[in-house]
Design a protein around this motif. Structure first.
Motif, PDB file in Angstrom:
ATOM      1  N   MET A 126       0.814  -1.191   0.000  1.00 51.09           N
ATOM      2  CA  MET A 126       0.000   0.000   0.000  1.00 51.09           C
ATOM      3  C   MET A 126       0.861   1.259   0.000  1.00 51.09           C
ATOM      4  O   MET A 126       0.420   2.314  -0.388  1.00 51.09           O
ATOM      5  N   SER A 127       2.102   1.182   0.429  1.00 53.52           N
ATOM      6  CA  SER A 127       2.941   2.368   0.491  1.00 53.52           C
ATOM      7  C   SER A 127       3.184   2.952  -0.896  1.00 53.52           C
ATOM      8  O   SER A 127       3.391   4.147  -1.030  1.00 53.52           O
ATOM      9  N   GLU A 128       3.169   2.139  -1.942  1.00 50.94           N
ATOM     10  CA  GLU A 128       3.390   2.605  -3.303  1.00 50.94           C
ATOM     11  C   GLU A 128       2.114   3.184  -3.898  1.00 50.94           C
ATOM     12  O   GLU A 128       2.170   3.996  -4.802  1.00 50.94           O
ATOM     13  N   LYS A 129       0.983   2.780  -3.384  1.00 51.18           N
ATOM     14  CA  LYS A 129      -0.303   3.098  -3.963  1.00 51.18           C
ATOM     15  C   LYS A 129      -0.998   4.198  -3.163  1.00 51.18           C
ATOM     16  O   LYS A 129      -0.958   4.209  -1.939  1.00 51.18           O
ATOM     17  N   THR A 130      -1.635   5.117  -3.863  1.00 51.08           N
ATOM     18  CA  THR A 130      -2.465   6.111  -3.200  1.00 51.08           C
ATOM     19  C   THR A 130      -3.805   5.458  -2.885  1.00 51.08           C
ATOM     20  O   THR A 130      -4.395   4.780  -3.728  1.00 51.08           O
ATOM     21  N   LEU A 131      -4.276   5.672  -1.679  1.00 46.26           N
ATOM     22  CA  LEU A 131      -5.516   5.066  -1.219  1.00 46.26           C
ATOM     23  C   LEU A 131      -6.626   6.106  -1.266  1.00 46.26           C
ATOM     24  O   LEU A 131      -6.511   7.161  -0.641  1.00 46.26           O
ATOM     25  N   PHE A 132      -7.681   5.837  -2.028  1.00 47.20           N
ATOM     26  CA  PHE A 132      -8.845   6.714  -2.035  1.00 47.20           C
ATOM     27  C   PHE A 132      -9.703   6.342  -0.833  1.00 47.20           C
ATOM     28  O   PHE A 132      -9.983   5.160  -0.607  1.00 47.20           O
ATOM     29  N   LEU A 133     -10.084   7.367  -0.056  1.00 45.90           N
ATOM     30  CA  LEU A 133     -10.761   7.112   1.209  1.00 45.90           C
ATOM     31  C   LEU A 133     -11.876   8.123   1.448  1.00 45.90           C
ATOM     32  O   LEU A 133     -11.651   9.333   1.340  1.00 45.90           O
ATOM     33  N   ARG A 134     -13.069   7.614   1.755  1.00 42.26           N
ATOM     34  CA  ARG A 134     -14.168   8.504   2.169  1.00 42.26           C
ATOM     35  C   ARG A 134     -13.787   9.094   3.520  1.00 42.26           C
ATOM     36  O   ARG A 134     -13.258   8.373   4.379  1.00 42.26           O
ATOM     37  N   PRO A 135     -14.040  10.375   3.740  1.00 40.22           N
ATOM     38  CA  PRO A 135     -13.652  11.003   5.010  1.00 40.22           C
ATOM     39  C   PRO A 135     -14.187  10.281   6.247  1.00 40.22           C
ATOM     40  O   PRO A 135     -13.451  10.090   7.217  1.00 40.22           O
ATOM     41  N   HIS A 136     -15.434   9.848   6.224  1.00 42.06           N
ATOM     42  CA  HIS A 136     -15.970   9.187   7.428  1.00 42.06           C
ATOM     43  C   HIS A 136     -15.318   7.836   7.680  1.00 42.06           C
ATOM     44  O   HIS A 136     -15.309   7.352   8.814  1.00 42.06           O
ATOM     45  N   HIS A 137     -14.722   7.245   6.661  1.00 38.07           N
ATOM     46  CA  HIS A 137     -14.032   5.972   6.871  1.00 38.07           C
ATOM     47  C   HIS A 137     -12.794   6.131   7.745  1.00 38.07           C
ATOM     48  O   HIS A 137     -12.308   5.151   8.310  1.00 38.07           O
ATOM     49  N   GLY A 138     -12.296   7.350   7.873  1.00 39.17           N
ATOM     50  CA  GLY A 138     -11.204   7.591   8.816  1.00 39.17           C
ATOM     51  C   GLY A 138     -11.619   7.231  10.233  1.00 39.17           C
ATOM     52  O   GLY A 138     -10.836   6.663  11.000  1.00 39.17           O
ATOM     53  N   LEU A 139     -12.867   7.536  10.582  1.00 35.17           N
ATOM     54  CA  LEU A 139     -13.383   7.181  11.906  1.00 35.17           C
ATOM     55  C   LEU A 139     -13.593   5.680  12.008  1.00 35.17           C
ATOM     56  O   LEU A 139     -13.257   5.063  13.031  1.00 35.17           O
ATOM     57  N   CYS A 140     -14.119   5.095  10.952  1.00 32.64           N
ATOM     58  CA  CYS A 140     -14.356   3.644  10.933  1.00 32.64           C
ATOM     59  C   CYS A 140     -13.045   2.879  11.122  1.00 32.64           C
ATOM     60  O   CYS A 140     -12.999   1.900  11.871  1.00 32.64           O
ATOM     61  N   ILE A 141     -12.006   3.322  10.441  1.00 30.77           N
ATOM     62  CA  ILE A 141     -10.707   2.655  10.533  1.00 30.77           C
ATOM     63  C   ILE A 141     -10.165   2.727  11.955  1.00 30.77           C
ATOM     64  O   ILE A 141      -9.674   1.736  12.495  1.00 30.77           O
ATOM     65  N   LEU A 142     -10.260   3.890  12.563  1.00 26.18           N
ATOM     66  CA  LEU A 142      -9.729   4.049  13.922  1.00 26.18           C
ATOM     67  C   LEU A 142     -10.472   3.194  14.938  1.00 26.18           C
ATOM     68  O   LEU A 142      -9.890   2.735  15.915  1.00 26.18           O
ATOM     69  N   ASN A 143     -11.759   2.966  14.730  1.00 26.36           N
ATOM     70  CA  ASN A 143     -12.561   2.201  15.688  1.00 26.36           C
ATOM     71  C   ASN A 143     -12.854   0.771  15.238  1.00 26.36           C
ATOM     72  O   ASN A 143     -13.593   0.056  15.910  1.00 26.36           O
ATOM     73  N   PHE A 144     -12.271   0.339  14.149  1.00 20.89           N
ATOM     74  CA  PHE A 144     -12.553  -1.003  13.631  1.00 20.89           C
ATOM     75  C   PHE A 144     -11.984  -2.087  14.540  1.00 20.89           C
ATOM     76  O   PHE A 144     -10.826  -2.028  14.957  1.00 20.89           O
ATOM     77  N   ARG A 145     -12.834  -3.075  14.842  1.00 19.47           N
ATOM     78  CA  ARG A 145     -12.413  -4.212  15.654  1.00 19.47           C
ATOM     79  C   ARG A 145     -13.015  -5.516  15.143  1.00 19.47           C
ATOM     80  O   ARG A 145     -13.417  -6.367  15.904  1.00 19.47           O
ATOM     81  N   GLY A 146     -13.101  -5.673  13.821  1.00 18.95           N
ATOM     82  CA  GLY A 146     -13.491  -6.960  13.255  1.00 18.95           C
ATOM     83  C   GLY A 146     -14.926  -7.114  12.813  1.00 18.95           C
ATOM     84  O   GLY A 146     -15.267  -8.131  12.217  1.00 18.95           O
ATOM     85  N   HIS A 147     -15.772  -6.138  13.060  1.00 14.38           N
ATOM     86  CA  HIS A 147     -17.172  -6.244  12.645  1.00 14.38           C
ATOM     87  C   HIS A 147     -17.377  -5.508  11.332  1.00 14.38           C
ATOM     88  O   HIS A 147     -16.759  -4.485  11.087  1.00 14.38           O
ATOM     89  N   GLY A 148     -18.279  -6.040  10.486  1.00 13.93           N
ATOM     90  CA  GLY A 148     -18.520  -5.390   9.213  1.00 13.93           C
ATOM     91  C   GLY A 148     -19.791  -5.872   8.569  1.00 13.93           C
ATOM     92  O   GLY A 148     -20.541  -6.656   9.148  1.00 13.93           O
ATOM     93  N   TYR A 149     -20.017  -5.399   7.361  1.00 11.59           N
ATOM     94  CA  TYR A 149     -21.244  -5.708   6.641  1.00 11.59           C
ATOM     95  C   TYR A 149     -21.283  -7.131   6.111  1.00 11.59           C
ATOM     96  O   TYR A 149     -22.351  -7.670   5.841  1.00 11.59           O
ATOM     97  N   SER A 150     -20.112  -7.724   5.927  1.00 14.42           N
ATOM     98  CA  SER A 150     -20.003  -9.093   5.425  1.00 14.42           C
ATOM     99  C   SER A 150     -18.617  -9.604   5.802  1.00 14.42           C
ATOM    100  O   SER A 150     -17.740  -8.824   6.195  1.00 14.42           O
ATOM    101  N   ASP A 151     -18.410 -10.891   5.658  1.00 18.49           N
ATOM    102  CA  ASP A 151     -17.087 -11.457   5.942  1.00 18.49           C
ATOM    103  C   ASP A 151     -16.034 -10.856   5.025  1.00 18.49           C
ATOM    104  O   ASP A 151     -14.940 -10.498   5.473  1.00 18.49           O
ATOM    105  N   ALA A 152     -16.354 -10.730   3.742  1.00 14.17           N
ATOM    106  CA  ALA A 152     -15.385 -10.174   2.786  1.00 14.17           C
ATOM    107  C   ALA A 152     -15.045  -8.732   3.141  1.00 14.17           C
ATOM    108  O   ALA A 152     -13.886  -8.324   3.089  1.00 14.17           O
ATOM    109  N   PHE A 153     -16.052  -7.956   3.536  1.00 10.66           N
ATOM    110  CA  PHE A 153     -15.815  -6.568   3.930  1.00 10.66           C
ATOM    111  C   PHE A 153     -14.911  -6.516   5.157  1.00 10.66           C
ATOM    112  O   PHE A 153     -13.949  -5.752   5.198  1.00 10.66           O
ATOM    113  N   SER A 154     -15.205  -7.322   6.163  1.00  6.55           N
ATOM    114  CA  SER A 154     -14.421  -7.325   7.401  1.00  6.55           C
ATOM    115  C   SER A 154     -12.968  -7.711   7.151  1.00  6.55           C
ATOM    116  O   SER A 154     -12.055  -7.104   7.719  1.00  6.55           O
TER     117      SER A 154
END
Length: 132
Positions: free
Chosen positions: A1-29
Motif C-alpha cells: 500500500m505504500s506505493e499506492k495512493t488510497l482513495f478514502l471517504r472522510p468518514h471511513h477515517g473514523l471507521c478505521i480508527l474504531n474497527f475491531r473486526g465487525h462489518g457488513y459481510s465477511d469479505a468486507f471485514s
C-alpha cells in the motif's frame, strides 16, 4: 500500500480508527482488517479524500456502481470534512488525516455520524481506546 495512493471517504477515517473486526459481510471485514493493518504499518501512506466509493467500498455489499445504497455516507463525509477542515480531493498522508480524525472518533461520533448503525459499537470501542 505504500506505493499506492488510497482513495478514502472522510468518514471511513473514523471507521478505521474504531474497527475491531465487525462489518457488513465477511469479505468486507477481511478487507477492512487488511487495510487497517497496512495503514498501521505505514502511516505515511498517501490518501485522497473522496466522496464517492473508495477502497473500503470495493467489497461492501451496500455498493451499487459508484454509490452506496445508504443515504447516510454523504452526510457523514460532509460532517467529517467540516470538522477537520479538509476538502474532497485533498491528498495527504494517513498520519496527517488520522491525527485530525482521532479526536472525532472519540468525542464527536454523534455529531459526525448521526444515525449510523455502528454508532454504539464505535462509542464502546472509542471508550476502550481512551483508557488504554
Amino acid at each position: 500500500m505504500s506505493e499506492k495512493t488510497l482513495f478514502l471517504r472522510p468518514h471511513h477515517g473514523l471507521c478505521i480508527l474504531n474497527f475491531r473486526g465487525h462489518g457488513y459481510s465477511d469479505a468486507f471485514s477481511v478487507h477492512m482488517a487488511e487495510t487497517v493493518q497496512k495503514l498501521k504499518e505505514n502511516p505515511q501512506t498517501k490518501i485522497v479524500l473522496t466522496t464517492c466509493c473508495d477502497e473500503l467500498c470495493s467489497v461492501c455489499p451496500n455498493r451499487e456502481g459508484e454509490h452506496c445504497t445508504s443515504k447516510k455516507p454523504p452526510l457523514f463525509d460532509a460532517n467529517v470534512l467540516k470538522e477537520t477542515g479538509f476538502a474532497a480531493g485533498q491528498e495527504l498522508s494517513w498520519k496527517q488525516f488520522s491525527k485530525k480524525t482521532d479526536p472525532l472518533s472519540h468525542h464527536a461520533l454523534e455529531k459526525t455520524c448521526p444515525g449510523c448503525e455502528w454508532l454504539s459499537l464505535c462509542r464502546e470501542i472509542a471508550g476502550k481506546r481512551e483508557t488504554t
